[in-house]
Design an enzyme around this catalytic site. Structure first.
Site, mmCIF file in Angstrom:
data_model
loop_
_atom_site.group_PDB
_atom_site.id
_atom_site.type_symbol
_atom_site.label_atom_id
_atom_site.label_comp_id
_atom_site.label_asym_id
_atom_site.label_seq_id
_atom_site.Cartn_x
_atom_site.Cartn_y
_atom_site.Cartn_z
ATOM 1 N NE ARG A 77 -3.277 2.592 2.518
ATOM 2 C CZ ARG A 77 -3.293 3.588 3.518
ATOM 3 N NH1 ARG A 77 -2.416 3.179 4.561
ATOM 4 N NH2 ARG A 77 -3.914 4.669 3.635
ATOM 5 C CG HIS A 121 -0.953 8.908 3.461
ATOM 6 N ND1 HIS A 121 -1.046 7.636 3.523
ATOM 7 C CD2 HIS A 121 -0.666 9.662 4.671
ATOM 8 C CE1 HIS A 121 -0.719 7.378 4.941
ATOM 9 N NE2 HIS A 121 -0.391 8.603 5.535
ATOM 10 C CD GLU A 166 -4.875 7.662 9.516
ATOM 11 O OE1 GLU A 166 -4.232 8.777 10.206
ATOM 12 O OE2 GLU A 166 -4.456 6.399 10.164
ATOM 13 C CG ASN A 292 -5.079 3.412 8.606
ATOM 14 O OD1 ASN A 292 -5.261 2.269 7.896
ATOM 15 N ND2 ASN A 292 -4.695 4.572 8.209
ATOM 16 C CE1 TYR A 294 -0.036 2.639 13.398
ATOM 17 C CE2 TYR A 294 -1.971 3.790 12.665
ATOM 18 C CZ TYR A 294 -0.685 3.325 12.460
ATOM 19 O OH TYR A 294 -0.156 3.401 11.154
ATOM 20 C CD GLU A 345 -1.548 3.933 8.041
ATOM 21 O OE1 GLU A 345 -1.602 4.352 9.290
ATOM 22 O OE2 GLU A 345 -1.840 4.698 7.034
HETATM 23 C C1 FCB Z 1 -1.029 7.281 10.601
HETATM 24 C C2 FCB Z 1 -0.841 7.824 9.430
HETATM 25 C C3 FCB Z 1 0.430 7.275 8.820
HETATM 26 C C4 FCB Z 1 1.785 6.960 9.920
HETATM 27 C C5 FCB Z 1 0.880 6.274 11.169
HETATM 28 C C6 FCB Z 1 1.800 6.138 12.157
HETATM 29 O O1 FCB Z 1 -1.919 8.081 11.194
HETATM 30 O O2 FCB Z 1 -1.743 7.239 8.281
HETATM 31 O O3 FCB Z 1 1.118 7.873 7.944
HETATM 32 O O4 FCB Z 1 2.059 8.453 10.320
HETATM 33 O O5 FCB Z 1 -0.017 7.020 11.717
#
Ligand code: FCB
Length: 440
Positions: A77, A121, A166, A292, A294, A345
């Site tokens: 990607r 992006h 995002e 995405n 985290y 992500e």
């Molecule tokens: C996301 C972004 C990516 C990277 C990660 C850690 O929010 O899409 O570009 O910075 O965080």
């Protein structure tokens, strides 16, 4: 021991983004983007870092594809830089920029690596920012023209097209906290930008479909589940309120066709201007949605908790909490009528260094990925249709406002020599892809 097997066609890959890896910011006719302007302005990025060179991927792309092959990736990607192909955002085309992506895609296909392309992006051409950027409705039409250019050139080989990465980070961090380009702090503008991003998405989808009805189109959302600190009704209400006011900002218009009343209540006088027909464009059916993930946010009735006792944190200061991925996937799957999901992500920044043995030992990243893969598999067994997984990131890169101080890669990058060293997590991932299963 439990073994988690993945479907045979599960798409394992890794992700990057143009500004974070390419470098060559002013070479071969590339125009300036808002991230060039932002990072060149002192005080905006840690240590004064910029993406001027980054991982020099613009020149090292062949080596980087070799790296992907070595890792056994099935997909890659990446994003295209708008100002590399249209230096002033619209009108004059830069053939050398288009050729770069053409070669990249050709070589990926030859290596049997599925290209997943993201059109935006975060790197708007500065010339469009000078005309008001995303606050100006015309930018959405310029985006559709850019999408047309790219899909005409690459749509015969690229089967997965993402409009935006995002939109909530663009809105909140670009226009409310001002920590990302274009570095504006203006709530009125932020919500108008949010709506124009959605409009641009809708116009982009329509354009891509008209030109190439055979490709898959989608969008990538980052979601931070809001969880209560305890079982109390008050804590739960606080968490739900936060989710409804922030995380649904894009889920609702995309998958329900309207902005929620919680959003209108919260935004109040900053409610964006919406024209007739916008919502229908925005809510067009998608072939996939990228998520995405985290970390999560935890709330008590008193507000967001700064630190969860006993939890592990990454270098970003983000709590590690893999089960929140599963519960969030199950939640959105039950509340929205979603197309197939790709995790576009997921990954973690830890302090990495090259050891005396020349290797990069990153056991915490292995644990992080392993637990998130398992929670994803469990969500799939709960009935969520997840088709693939892109680890963030293929290699260490320019982490926006943090510059090069945060390393997310499966591959270590020595920025002085531009040498790439596959980390232990990269070798571990190679093995997961090969076996298509994980043991716990
Ligand atoms: C996301 C972004 C990516 C990277 C990660 C850690 O929010 O899409 O570009 O910075 O965080």
């Amino acid at each position: 021991m439990t073994t988690y097997k993945f479907p045979h066609d599960f798409l394992w890959g890794a992700a990057t983004a143009a500004y974070q890896v390419e470098g060559a910011w002013n070479e071969d006719g590339r125009g300036e983007s808002i991230w060039d302007r932002f990072s060149h302005t002192p005080g905006n990025v840690s240590n004064g870092d910029t993406g001027d060179i980054a991982c020099n991927h613009y020149h090292r792309w062949e080596e980087d594809i070799a790296l992907m092959r070595q890792l056994g990736l099935k997909a890659y990607r990446f994003s295209t830089s708008w100002s590399r192909v249209l230096p002033t955002g619209r009108g004059r085309i830069n053939p050398k920029g288009l050729d770069f992506y053409d070669r990249l895609v050709d070589r990926l296909c030859a290596a049997n690596i599925e290209p997943l392309l993201t059109l935006y992006h975060w790197d708007l051409p500065q010339a469009l920012q000078d005309e008001g950027g995303w606050d100006n409705r015309n930018t959405a039409y310029a985006f559709a023209d850019y999408a047309a250019l790219m899909v005409k050139r690459l749509g015969d080989r690229v089967k997965y097209w993402t409009t935006f990465n995002e939109p909530s980070v663009i809105t909140y961090i670009g226009f409310i906290t001002g920590e990302h380009a274009p570095g504006i702090k203006d709530r009125r503008m932020a919500y108008q930008v949010a709506h124009h991003l959605m409009l641009a998405h809708g116009l982009g989808i329509q354009t891509i479909r008209t030109i190439r009805p055979d490709v898959n189109v989608g969008i990538v959302l980052n979601l931070w589940p809001a969880e209560p600190a305890s079982d109390s009704a008050e804590d739960l209400a606080a968490a739900n309120k936060y989710w409804d006011e922030t995380e649904t900002l894009f889920l609702d218009p995309l998958f329900k066709g309207y902005y929620s009343s919680a959003m209108y209540d919260m935004v109040g006088k900053n409610t964006p201007k919406i024209q007739d027909g916008d919502m229908a464009l925005i809510a067009q059916k998608l072939d996939y949605v990228g998520i995405n993930f985290y970390s999560r946010n935890v709330f008590s009735a008193k507000g967001k908790l700064e630190k969860i006792e006993g939890s592990e944190y990454t270098e970003m200061g983000w709590e590690v909490c893999a089960p929140a991925l599963r519960s969030m996937l199950v939640k959105i799957n039950s509340e929205y009528n979603l197309p197939p999901i790709y995790i576009t992500e997921n990954g973690a920044a830890f302090h990495d260094e090259v050891s005396a043995d020349g290797k990069v030992h990153d056991p915490r990243r292995i644990d992080y990925l392993k637990n998130h893969f398992i929670q994803t598999r469990l969500a799939m067994l709960d009935g969520v249709d997840v088709r693939g997984y892109m680890v963030w990131s293929l290699m260490d890169n320019f982490e926006w406002g943090h510059g090069f101080s945060r390393r997310f890669g499966l591959t270590y990058v020595d920025y002085d020599s531009q040498k790439r060293i596959i980390k232990d997590s990269g070798y571990w991932y190679m093995n997961v892809i090969q076996k298509n299963e994980i043991d716990e």
